[in-house]
Design a protein around this motif. Structure first.
Motif, short mmCIF file in Angstrom:
data_model
loop_
_atom_site.label_atom_id
_atom_site.label_comp_id
_atom_site.label_asym_id
_atom_site.label_seq_id
_atom_site.Cartn_x
_atom_site.Cartn_y
_atom_site.Cartn_z
N PRO A 61 -1.29 -6.92 6.47
CA PRO A 61 -0.85 -7.40 5.10
C PRO A 61 0.08 -8.48 4.91
CG PRO A 61 0.45 -6.02 6.88
CD PRO A 61 -0.60 -7.29 7.33
N LYS A 62 -0.20 -9.25 3.55
CA LYS A 62 0.52 -10.88 2.90
C LYS A 62 1.67 -10.68 2.53
CE LYS A 62 -4.26 -11.77 1.13
NZ LYS A 62 -4.88 -11.94 0.55
N ASP A 63 2.06 -9.44 2.32
CA ASP A 63 3.54 -9.03 1.50
C ASP A 63 3.87 -8.04 2.48
OD1 ASP A 63 3.53 -11.45 -0.90
OD2 ASP A 63 1.71 -9.85 -1.36
N LEU A 64 5.56 -8.39 2.83
CA LEU A 64 6.47 -7.08 3.32
C LEU A 64 6.73 -6.24 1.95
CD1 LEU A 64 9.29 -9.47 4.82
CD2 LEU A 64 7.51 -7.50 5.68
N ASN A 65 6.71 -4.51 2.20
CA ASN A 65 6.77 -4.04 1.66
C ASN A 65 8.26 -3.30 1.54
OD1 ASN A 65 7.80 -2.14 3.67
ND2 ASN A 65 5.91 -1.02 4.14
N ASP A 66 8.68 -2.80 0.53
CA ASP A 66 10.82 -2.30 0.46
C ASP A 66 11.42 -1.41 1.53
OD1 ASP A 66 10.72 -3.22 -2.27
OD2 ASP A 66 10.36 -1.00 -3.15
N ALA A 67 10.85 -0.89 2.38
CA ALA A 67 11.30 -0.50 3.54
C ALA A 67 11.10 -1.31 4.62
CB ALA A 67 10.33 0.68 4.41
N GLU A 68 10.58 -2.27 4.83
CA GLU A 68 10.18 -4.18 6.10
C GLU A 68 10.98 -4.50 5.61
OE1 GLU A 68 5.26 -2.90 7.40
OE2 GLU A 68 6.19 -4.74 5.46
N LYS A 69 11.77 -4.85 3.68
CA LYS A 69 12.62 -5.51 3.63
C LYS A 69 14.08 -5.25 4.42
CE LYS A 69 8.95 -7.88 0.23
NZ LYS A 69 9.68 -7.96 -1.75
N ALA A 70 13.25 -3.54 3.61
CA ALA A 70 15.74 -3.04 4.28
C ALA A 70 15.76 -3.32 5.84
CB ALA A 70 15.13 -2.09 3.92
N LYS A 71 15.05 -3.40 6.46
CA LYS A 71 15.32 -3.64 7.96
C LYS A 71 14.91 -5.18 8.42
CE LYS A 71 12.59 0.86 9.56
NZ LYS A 71 11.20 1.66 10.16
N LEU B 239 12.60 -6.79 9.12
CA LEU B 239 11.57 -7.20 9.34
C LEU B 239 11.13 -8.81 8.84
CD1 LEU B 239 10.71 -3.94 10.40
CD2 LEU B 239 10.99 -5.52 11.50
N THR B 240 10.26 -9.62 9.41
CA THR B 240 9.19 -10.09 8.94
C THR B 240 7.59 -10.39 9.33
OG1 THR B 240 9.33 -11.98 10.28
CG2 THR B 240 11.23 -11.81 9.97
N LEU B 241 7.36 -10.85 8.14
CA LEU B 241 5.35 -10.80 8.11
C LEU B 241 4.93 -11.16 10.25
CD1 LEU B 241 4.47 -12.61 5.17
CD2 LEU B 241 4.26 -10.14 5.35
N ASP B 242 5.53 -11.41 10.79
CA ASP B 242 5.46 -12.20 12.03
C ASP B 242 5.26 -10.74 12.51
OD1 ASP B 242 4.60 -14.44 11.86
OD2 ASP B 242 7.14 -15.57 12.36
N ASN B 243 6.34 -10.04 12.58
CA ASN B 243 6.81 -8.28 13.38
C ASN B 243 5.31 -7.73 13.68
OD1 ASN B 243 7.48 -5.40 13.71
ND2 ASN B 243 9.76 -6.97 13.76
N LYS B 244 5.29 -7.56 14.58
CA LYS B 244 3.88 -6.20 15.10
C LYS B 244 3.77 -5.72 14.17
CE LYS B 244 1.25 -4.24 19.04
NZ LYS B 244 1.23 -3.93 20.40
N ASN B 245 4.74 -4.06 14.21
CA ASN B 245 4.58 -3.17 12.98
C ASN B 245 4.41 -3.51 12.11
OD1 ASN B 245 5.50 -1.86 15.12
ND2 ASN B 245 7.50 -1.57 14.40
N VAL B 246 4.73 -4.60 10.90
CA VAL B 246 4.33 -5.09 10.04
C VAL B 246 2.74 -5.32 10.39
CG1 VAL B 246 4.68 -6.56 8.31
CG2 VAL B 246 6.42 -5.86 9.26
N ARG B 247 2.98 -6.47 10.96
CA ARG B 247 1.09 -6.69 10.92
C ARG B 247 -0.14 -5.75 11.03
NH1 ARG B 247 0.74 -12.21 11.66
NH2 ARG B 247 -1.31 -12.35 12.71
N ASN B 248 0.89 -5.41 11.75
CA ASN B 248 -0.28 -3.59 11.73
C ASN B 248 -0.60 -2.03 10.75
OD1 ASN B 248 -1.89 -5.29 14.53
ND2 ASN B 248 -0.62 -3.28 15.19
N ARG B 249 0.63 -2.50 10.22
CA ARG B 249 1.25 -1.86 9.04
C ARG B 249 -0.55 -1.16 7.83
NH1 ARG B 249 1.64 -3.31 3.11
NH2 ARG B 249 3.75 -4.78 4.32
N ILE B 250 -1.11 -1.99 7.95
CA ILE B 250 -2.44 -1.37 7.30
C ILE B 250 -3.55 -0.07 8.17
CG2 ILE B 250 -4.42 -1.93 6.72
CD1 ILE B 250 -2.98 -4.28 4.60
N VAL B 251 -3.73 -0.34 9.13
CA VAL B 251 -4.19 0.00 10.51
C VAL B 251 -3.30 0.83 10.76
CG1 VAL B 251 -3.52 -1.09 12.61
CG2 VAL B 251 -5.60 -0.12 12.06
N ASN B 252 -1.90 0.79 10.82
CA ASN B 252 -1.14 2.26 10.86
C ASN B 252 -1.00 3.12 9.39
OD1 ASN B 252 -0.31 2.06 13.69
ND2 ASN B 252 1.24 0.53 12.93
N ASP B 253 -0.64 3.13 8.57
CA ASP B 253 -1.29 4.16 6.95
C ASP B 253 -2.81 4.41 7.22
OD1 ASP B 253 1.50 2.97 7.63
OD2 ASP B 253 1.22 2.30 5.30
#
Length: 817
Positions: A55-65, A67-81
């Motif tokens: 992902p190029k940007d954080l979503n609202d849920a990630e911002k609320a937690k 998190l940063t764009l370096d977080n593994k869960n963020v980086r795999n968010r698209i494939v996970n979803d």
């Protein structure tokens, strides 16, 4: 993990002639196709790495937690979803939800290096050449030499994608076009590039057939390859003819549905399911890239399609297309249909064309096609116009898209779900007769058809010596259809290989001392003729053969027992006749189990009620992966009466001996039967105990009977001896009955079930627990069969049971009274 599936499930498949084990596959792109291709490789036991973008940007849920764009869960968010959406989708892409554990998720930036361990890399990214080439640059950095690299493109020329790549890349690169959904649609188009090693193509063709269960069709690198080229042409031709002849979309969906050997959805409903945008993209691509196609104008979008596309009415994905699902004033779901003249939605109208009365009750597809093509009125005009147009079109596509006509039939059947292809349909209508009618309609076929007829060849296919052959243009004669040498096709044996037959069943000699019993009643129901056939087949096999396969080539193995005859006797209160029917059925199932020769049952598709009971009693089951197995009798107010209850109790008893938790397992099995649960695949049937250790699964339905024959020979060669009826079945008696009655009463109190449901469930519990026994003890098979028969008989005397059976026989949904 090797390509063979997990230990408890044995999957039939032989190694291809090349030493190229496929242990790990990397799928690049986790969209609708990529995620489902990954799931299908997981289905057959392969470890899969599924990658997509970061992902190029954080979503609202990630911002609320925080998190940063370096977080593994963020980086795999698209494939996970995307992957989570896939495994929750219906129809399910996995044979068993546990198979999801075979898939590891990652992203293009962090995990592209991991393709170094892959044996096969499949690219399934967006259909843009520039993006695909960028992906291939990354692939080349990390893939080890010799690794297969293929693209799932549906339209981009294969030769353009491999330009500029290394020699090793180009030698191991080709197109592998799966159809959506990959688990269910059997077509895999394989398209060589200009420098692809022929051995690679041979390997992929064999692997797709043996391991992925596909009809693999070798295609030329032409726009849309074979299936979409012909299938989309047929769709566009139908849409234009609908307006020309003033038919409604309901009428056309009925004419182009299962009545004419096509999917039940018909043309317009299929378009909504697939997505109109997909059809539009393929049609536009073909219109713009086929300067020499004499019929290219058919691909030009009709005004109605153009309008729907502009409105974004793309079908199910947008909530409306040719049909629209709404909630009516009563809050109930209702489906509206599009009026093609006003472009407004209206309540659905039942298709009432006169030809539908003429085809009612005609089970033979080829006879129905004759009735449809010769029909009077606008429906006949429509059928002739679209059929002759398609016949003409496919003749002119040879040799452009295929040198052989059988590839066109294979592709359209496996990719679009037709029962028979254009050339097979033409044979059914008569080639010479149809050519004359086509000429009168201004739809002349290509010159090679006239040459074929002039040389005395009046069919596109023929059977000689038990081998199915096709007319080959180059040879100007007939050749065997390649790839079918290892199949057993019953239609090719109807000449001199029939050992015995009656109205409902045919017994074939399929070679090497093995017989095959085929049922051919409506939905392959187990009426008197089929019961007679089973007993006759076993008697003949015990005398002169090594074993027996029970299988057919229909869409479904069996929808169960013949309810019509049962209903007739029950209504007339002829309970002695009902009792005799049940005894005969039970005795026949027990004979399947306790014959002197091995009996292998090979189910595919719906395997319900009595069909499931026959499967339960086989010495071994050789099941097609797409087998939907279940004891569903409670849906018509009954319990299994052909040994199904007895067999579940027996299997649970054996599980207890293996250390299983008794009441928990008993409860699971009881709920499967009481809720009429049906396995969603052969693999799930293992969990439901409908299949056992030692039973096998065949991925490619076309290989099912051949695999079942091998199972018979394996059992015979191992020194098969006739088993003895069991007298050591442990049942729970009152302990189990009390447990179930408490649960049943709670469900009744909560109004989840009706009073009659409660009565059925209590009788089921009584039988599965072995009756009114004061403590858990050991009983015989015959004891359980007697309990089962008595309970079944008593339910046949219930008015509400008869109402349920009558509702089903009248074509209604199961009645919950």
């Amino acid at each position: 993990m090797e390509t063979l599936v997990a230990e408890k499930i044995q999957t039939t498949g032989q190694k291809t002639h090349q030493n190229r084990p496929i242990r790990r596959v990397t799928v690049l792109g986790a969209g609708i196709m990529g995620s489902r291709i990954a799931c299908h490789f997981a289905n057959i036991g392969v470890d899969v790495l599924l990658l997509d973008m970061v992902p190029k940007d954080l979503n609202d849920a990630e911002k609320a937690k925080g998190l940063t764009l370096d977080n593994k869960n963020v980086r795999n968010r698209i494939v996970n979803d995307l992957f989570q959406a896939a495994i929750k989708a219906s129809p399910a892409p996995l044979y068993n939800t546990s198979f999801a554990n075979r898939i590891v998720l990652g992203n293009f930036e962090d995990n592209m290096k991991d393709i170094a361990t892959a044996d096969w890399v499949i690219e399934v990214v967006v259909e843009r050449l520039d993006i695909k080439k960028l992906i291939y640059e990354q692939v080349e950095k990390y893939r080890k030499p010799g690794t297969l690299i293929t693209s799932n493109t549906s339209g981009i020329p294969i030769h353009l994608m491999s330009e500029g790549r290394s020699e090793d890349f180009q030698k191991h690169f080709c197109g592998t076009h799966f159809f959506n959904p990959p688990r269910y649609l059997r077509l895999l188009e394989v398209i060589p590039g200009p420098k692809t090693n022929p051995e690679v193509i041979d390997f992929v063709m064999q692997y797709g057939d043996r391991y992925l269960g596909k009809t693999t069709v070798l295609c030329k690198d032409t726009p849309a390859f074979i299936a979409n080229r012909v299938g989309v042409y047929a769709m566009m031709s139908v849409i234009k003819a609908t307006e020309e002849f003033g038919l409604t979309i309901e009428e056309v969906d009925k004419l182009t549905g299962d009545i004419s050997g096509k999917p039940k959805s018909g043309t317009f409903r299929l378009s909504d399911v697939v997505g109109l945008d997909t059809t539009v993209n393929v049609a536009n691509g073909l219109y713009n890239n086929l300067p020499n196609d004499e019929s290219k104008e058919t691909f030009k979008l009709p005004a109605i399609v153009q309008k729907l596309s502009e409105n974004k009415w793309l079908g199910d994905k947008t909530g409306q297309g040719f049909y629209k699902k709404i909630k009516n004033a009563a809050g109930q779901s209702e489906i509206l249909s599009l009026d093609l003249k006003t472009l407004e939605y209206r309540p659905q109208q039942k298709a009432r064309l006169s030809v539908f009365e003429l085809t009612k009750g005609v089970d033979d597809l080829k006879k129905r096609l004759q009735i449809l093509i010769n029909a009077k009125g606008k429906e006949g005009d429509f059928m002739r116009a679209t059929t002759y147009d398609l016949f003409s079109y496919v003749t002119h596509r040879i040799p452009e898209i295929s040198d052989e006509l059988y590839r066109i039939d294979q592709a359209i059947c496996a990719g679009f779900g037709w029962q028979i292809g254009p050339f097979e349909t033409w044979d059914a209508l008569g080639v010479q007769t149809t050519v004359t009618k086509m000429e009168a309609a201004g739809k002349k076929p290509a010159a090679w058809v006239y040459e074929m007829l002039a040389n005395g060849h009046d069919t596109f296919y023929k059977v000689e010596g038990g081998i199915r052959k096709y007319y080959d243009l180059q040879a100007k004669g007939y050749k065997a259809v390649p790839g079918t040498e290892e199949f057993i096709l019953l239609d090719t044996l109807r000449g001199n290989k029939v050992v015995w037959e009656n109205k409902g069943a045919t017994l074939f000699d399929i070679g090497d001392g093995v017989l095959n019993l085929e049922a051919h009643t409506k939905m392959n129901t187990l009426g008197p003729e089929v019961i007679e056939g089973i007993n006759k087949a076993i008697s003949i096999a015990e005398k002169d053969f090594r074993g027996l396969v029970i299988a057919n080539e229909g869409e479904n193995f069996s929808a169960g027992a013949n309810l019509g005859m049962l209903f007739m006797f029950a209504v007339e209160q002829e309970y002695d006749e009902v009792d005799l029917m049940i005894r005969q059925f039970q005795n026949t199932m027990m004979r399947v189990r306790y014959s002197a020769i091995p009996v292998v049952v090979a189910p595919a598709g719906l395997t319900l009620g009595g069909g499931c009971e026959m499967t339960l009693h086989a010495d071994r089951v050789q099941a097609a992966a797409e087998s939907y197995i279940g004891l569903v009798e409670v849906g018509v107010g009954l319990i299994p009466g052909g040994g199904g209850c007895k067999e579940m109790a027996l299997r649970l008893s054996d599980a207890y001996e293996a250390g299983d938790i008794e009441l928990n397992s008993l409860q699971n099995a009881f709920m499967n039967v009481a809720m009429a649960k049906v396995s969603t695949s052969a693999y799930e049937a293992f969990d439901m105990k409908y299949l056992r250790r030692g039973d096998k699964v065949t991925l490619n339905r076309s290989r099912l009977i051949a695999d079942a024959k091998e199972s018979v020979l394996e059992l015979a060669d191992a020194g098969y001896t006739q088993a003895k009826q069991r007298k050591d079945i442990k049942v729970q008696g009152r302990t189990g009955i009390a447990l179930f009655k408490a649960g049943i009463a709670a469900m009744r109190y909560g109004k989840y079930i009706s009073e009659h449901d409660q009565k059925i469930a209590e009788k089921l519990a009584y039988v599965m627990c072995g009756g009114d026994l004061s403590y858990p003890q050991v009983v015989t098979e015959q004891y359980l069969l007697d309990l089962e028969r008595e309970a079944f008989l008593s339910l046949c005397g219930e008015r509400k049971t008869l109402e349920r059976i009558q509702s089903l026989l009248n074509g209604g949904k199961p009645l919950r009274n």
